[in-house]
Design an enzyme around this catalytic site. Structure first.
Site, PDB file in Angstrom:
ATOM      1  N   ASP A  99      35.035  39.550  40.745  1.00 39.80           N
ATOM      2  CA  ASP A  99      36.121  39.260  41.088  1.00 39.80           C
ATOM      3  C   ASP A  99      36.755  38.361  39.805  1.00 39.80           C
ATOM      4  OD1 ASP A  99      38.466  38.232  42.827  1.00 39.80           O
ATOM      5  OD2 ASP A  99      37.415  36.500  42.934  1.00 39.80           O
ATOM      6  N   ASP A 145      40.134  35.434  40.024  1.00 36.72           N
ATOM      7  CA  ASP A 145      40.330  34.479  40.352  1.00 36.72           C
ATOM      8  C   ASP A 145      39.289  33.535  41.090  1.00 36.72           C
ATOM      9  OD1 ASP A 145      43.051  34.256  39.365  1.00 36.72           O
ATOM     10  OD2 ASP A 145      43.286  35.744  40.633  1.00 36.72           O
ATOM     11  N   ASP A 154      33.810  35.005  45.018  1.00 36.82           N
ATOM     12  CA  ASP A 154      33.829  33.855  45.595  1.00 36.82           C
ATOM     13  C   ASP A 154      34.440  33.669  46.768  1.00 36.82           C
ATOM     14  OD1 ASP A 154      36.555  34.352  44.351  1.00 36.82           O
ATOM     15  OD2 ASP A 154      37.154  32.027  44.934  1.00 36.82           O
TER      16      ASP A 154
END
Length: 229
Positions: A10, A12, A169
């Site tokens: 991922d 961001d 996250d």
């Protein structure tokens, strides 16, 4: 688990510390429509597509308003992320990506951003030389948490799903990985804590980039984190 041949990151909150920039851009996009201050749970929306987020942040809007707000968000995020580019990359991320590349791992960035915006952020932060592939929300039939972006990345890299690890996250990253038949490793320095990531199905959760590197180099032996659930 065998050592992964492909690592799907991922962007961001995983590679770059952009949530604060995203929240500021949300504010800039919503302010013209009186939808500020942002709700307290706005941070939890990070990682979802703008088409999902903006109707929640501007509930009295319509398609015209949301499209205009989307353009405002992208302009604000691009401007703010360029200004903060030198500080956005999490410590240790550059070294981790370099090590993985030198060891022959295939690297993809799989994000809910549109692909153009993802490339712009990678370029402004100097991370653009690392990924072999960038898959944005616009390239997949369905975005996260559906498995489509991860499956597209694996196929484009010439890998089977079971040869790939997803690192992210948010619970959406984990759900995408699990439904794609891939191993999910969560990181707790982004928008979700370890409990939420484990609940979504993460095999492991790293509390630092150094710990993540250990998991990626030998995931089968790194079971202590899972045991602490």
């Amino acid at each position: 688990m065998k050592r992964a041949r492909g690592v799907l990151f991922d962007l961001d909150g995983t590679l770059v510390d952009s949530p604060s920039v995203i929240l500021a851009a949300f504010h800039d996009a919503c302010a013209p429509y009186g939808a500020v201050p942002l709700p307290a749970d706005a941070r939890g929306l990070i990682g979802k597509p703008l088409d999902t987020i903006l109707p929640l942040l501007i509930p009295r809007g319509d398609e015209t308003v949301w499209e205009a707000a989307k353009a405002l968000f992208r302009e604000s995020f691009a401007r703010r992320s360029r200004a903060a580019a030198s500080t956005l990359v999490f410590p240790g991320v550059r070294e981790l990506l370099t090590d993985l590349s030198e060891e022959g791992a295939r690297i993809a960035v799989v994000t809910s951003k549109i692909t153009r915006s993802a490339h712009e952020l990678l370029e402004s932060t100097g991370l653009d030389r690392h990924p072999d592939l960038v898959i944005g929300h616009d390239l997949a039939t369905r975005g996260k948490p559906a498995p489509d972006p991860a499956l597209l990345a694996a196929d484009s890299l010439g890998l089977r799903p079971e040869e790939c690890v997803v690192v992210g996250d948010s619970p959406d990253d984990v759900t995408m990985a699990v439904d794609a038949g891939m191993t999910a490793i969560g990181v707790d320095w982004g928008v979700a804590d370890a409990e939420a990531l484990f609940s979504a199905g993460a095999l492991l959760v790293a509390g630092s980039v150094l710990e993540l590197a250990g998991h990626l180099h030998d995931p089968a032996l790194q079971t202590a984190t899972k045991a602490t659930r």
